[in-house]
Design a protein around this motif. Structure first.
Motif, PDB file in Angstrom:
ATOM      1  N   ARG A  31       5.250  32.663   5.439  1.00 51.09           N
ATOM      2  CA  ARG A  31       4.465  31.958   6.448  1.00 51.09           C
ATOM      3  C   ARG A  31       5.327  31.590   7.657  1.00 51.09           C
ATOM      4  O   ARG A  31       4.895  31.725   8.805  1.00 51.09           O
ATOM      5  CB  ARG A  31       3.857  30.700   5.795  1.00 51.09           C
ATOM      6  N   PRO A  40       1.434  33.831  18.755  1.00 51.14           N
ATOM      7  CA  PRO A  40      -0.027  33.991  18.863  1.00 51.14           C
ATOM      8  C   PRO A  40      -0.450  35.362  19.385  1.00 51.14           C
ATOM      9  O   PRO A  40      -1.537  35.834  19.067  1.00 51.14           O
ATOM     10  CB  PRO A  40      -0.445  32.880  19.838  1.00 51.14           C
ATOM     11  N   TYR A  73       5.893  34.766   9.595  1.00 51.05           N
ATOM     12  CA  TYR A  73       4.632  35.194  10.221  1.00 51.05           C
ATOM     13  C   TYR A  73       4.343  34.322  11.448  1.00 51.05           C
ATOM     14  O   TYR A  73       4.000  34.824  12.513  1.00 51.05           O
ATOM     15  CB  TYR A  73       3.490  35.092   9.202  1.00 51.05           C
ATOM     16  N   THR A  74       4.531  33.032  11.301  1.00 49.70           N
ATOM     17  CA  THR A  74       4.291  32.109  12.420  1.00 49.70           C
ATOM     18  C   THR A  74       5.189  32.458  13.603  1.00 49.70           C
ATOM     19  O   THR A  74       4.768  32.419  14.761  1.00 49.70           O
ATOM     20  CB  THR A  74       4.542  30.648  11.961  1.00 49.70           C
ATOM     21  N   HIS A  78      -0.723  37.432  16.348  1.00 50.32           N
ATOM     22  CA  HIS A  78      -1.796  36.906  15.491  1.00 50.32           C
ATOM     23  C   HIS A  78      -3.163  37.294  16.058  1.00 50.32           C
ATOM     24  O   HIS A  78      -4.054  37.719  15.317  1.00 50.32           O
ATOM     25  CB  HIS A  78      -1.702  35.380  15.380  1.00 50.32           C
ATOM     26  N   ALA A  93      -2.015  32.958   7.508  1.00 52.88           N
ATOM     27  CA  ALA A  93      -2.469  32.214   8.693  1.00 52.88           C
ATOM     28  C   ALA A  93      -2.520  30.725   8.390  1.00 52.88           C
ATOM     29  O   ALA A  93      -2.788  30.338   7.257  1.00 52.88           O
ATOM     30  CB  ALA A  93      -3.833  32.714   9.114  1.00 52.88           C
TER      31      ALA A  93
END
Ligand code: SF4
Ligand code: SF4
Length: 400
Positions: free
Chosen positions: A355, A363, A358-359, A366, A400
């Motif tokens: 996570r 954005p 991924y973060t 994402h 997410a």
């Protein structure tokens, strides 16, 4: 191909450069001290060891990956591993949002001698900067790292020059002893670039070994061409004197299954060309098993070979970090990164790490994932059938 042809280490050469544990296995140890090594010398290795390329460091064949360390109990697991003789440690400020390096720091601060018992390898999450290294060194209470592993994810010559300049500067300041690189995306492309453009620059490489074949495995699966190219590249890298640390081989999963699975797997990875198998450990029984491992010879018996093949087949869908999907996505999605985060979650049980990374993609990525689903270009190039709109979307939804 015969086993001898497959292996960059002949059995005689292997035995010449390894010892077996005196304390744990009760066998008399033949001690090797590295000559001319410029790094901190630990106490003589108690566990079977080889030599980490041109660093000449007598690295234990199994080393400690700290990505799973999170708390005080894990600090004790690390302490036990070092007490048992494991003498290379890898961590990063990015692991567990800083919890891994804090767990290591707790040990170093409680007893400063532990810093000198290990060859310390560090890497960062962001493209490496001096400030990031300084922060890690301050956390650990040390003034230098034995090898700083900088990211060379793809064969990008500009990035290579930047990394070389940074590592040169850090060496001059005494903060880094041995330049290193790590790759998670295009293993073959990055190794080929290093061998061609910087053959004597790096002392250490942290290599994803998912493409390493099991000697004698006649199953010509879909990874064949990538695997053959990988074996050739790894051999070239070794011939340049680069010490090879293995990662992402499945060792984290194998160590949980016990010595019946870990030992054959480890032998196969050593035969493929690793000097040490970085293994993520987070339990005392795993350390005890490693300390008693009879790994003084990499020779695979027929039973070992079958066990190693069976284990490899269980991981048949694991990302190879082969780079085939790099740049393939019309939306510019980092498919290999997403598949690696999927592996952290599903194989390592490290959803927090996945996570975090991924973060960090931001954005832009994402939002772009929301538009994935029509082309399947990534599934067309992925040799193991892993990359697809389904796995990309599922991974994003999971993290997410
Ligand atoms: S399916 Fe999605 S992730 Fe794969 S190439 Fe197409 S847009 Fe990119
Ligand atoms: S997702 Fe598939 S194509 Fe992409 S790096 Fe992994 S194995 Fe290779």
């Amino acid at each position: 191909m015969s086993q001898a042809q497959h292996s960059p280490l002949s059995r005689r050469a292997f035995l010449r450069t390894t010892t077996c544990t005196a304390a744990a296995a009760g066998i008399g140890a033949i001690v090797q001290r590295a000559r001319g090594a410029t790094t901190t010398q630990p106490a003589r290795p108690l566990l079977p060891h080889g030599v980490l390329g041109r660093t000449k460091f007598p690295v234990t064949l199994v080393s400690f990956g700290a990505i799973k360390l999170r708390d005080h109990d894990h600090t004790r697991v690390l302490k036990l591993a070092i007490d048992k003789g494991v003498n290379l440690l890898h961590t990063s400020d990015s692991y567990g949002g800083g919890k891994s390096i804090a767990a290591v720091a707790n040990l170093f601060k409680a007893d400063k001698t532990y810093r000198d018992k290990v060859f310390l390898c560090l890497k960062g999450l962001t493209r490496q900067k001096e400030a990031e290294l300084d922060k890690m060194l301050a956390t650990l209470g040390t003034d230098h790292v034995d090898s700083w592993l900088c990211e060379l994810q793809t064969p990008d010559a500009g990035r290579l020059e930047t990394v070389q300049a940074l590592l040169d500067a850090m060496k001059k300041k005494g903060k880094v002893r041995h330049p290193g690189f790590v790759c998670h995306v295009d293993m073959n492309g990055s190794i080929e670039m290093v061998v061609e453009k910087a053959p004597t620059f790096f002392d250490v490489a942290l290599i994803a070994m998912t493409m390493a074949p099991v000697p004698g495995d006649r199953d010509k699966d879909r990874t064949g061409p990538q695997s053959e190219r990988f074996v050739k590249n790894l051999k070239a890298l070794r011939e340049k004197g680069v010490g090879i640390l293995s990662m992402k081989s499945g060792a984290a999963k194998a160590v949980q299954k016990g010595s019946e699975v870990y030992l054959p797997h480890a032998k196969a990875i050593l035969q493929a060309g690793a000097d040490s198998i970085l293994t993520s450990m987070d339990a005392f029984e795993q350390v005890e098993m490693i300390a008693q491992l009879d790994i003084k010879s990499p020779h695979l018996t027929e039973k070992d070979r079958q066990a190693a093949i069976d284990f490899k087949q269980q991981r048949a869908g694991a990302c190879l970090m082969c780079g085939e999907c790099t740049g393939a996505c019309p939306l510019g999605l980092p498919v290999a990164d997403l598949m690696r985060f999927r592996m952290y979650t599903q194989e390592y049980g490290l959803a927090d790490q996945a996570r975090l990374e991924y973060t960090a993609l931001g954005p832009g990525v994402h939002n772009a994932i929301a538009n994935c689903g029509l082309c399947e270009v990534c599934s067309g190039v992925c040799p193991v059938g892993l990359a697809s709109s389904a796995t990309v979307r599922e991974t994003a939804a999971m993290l997410a």
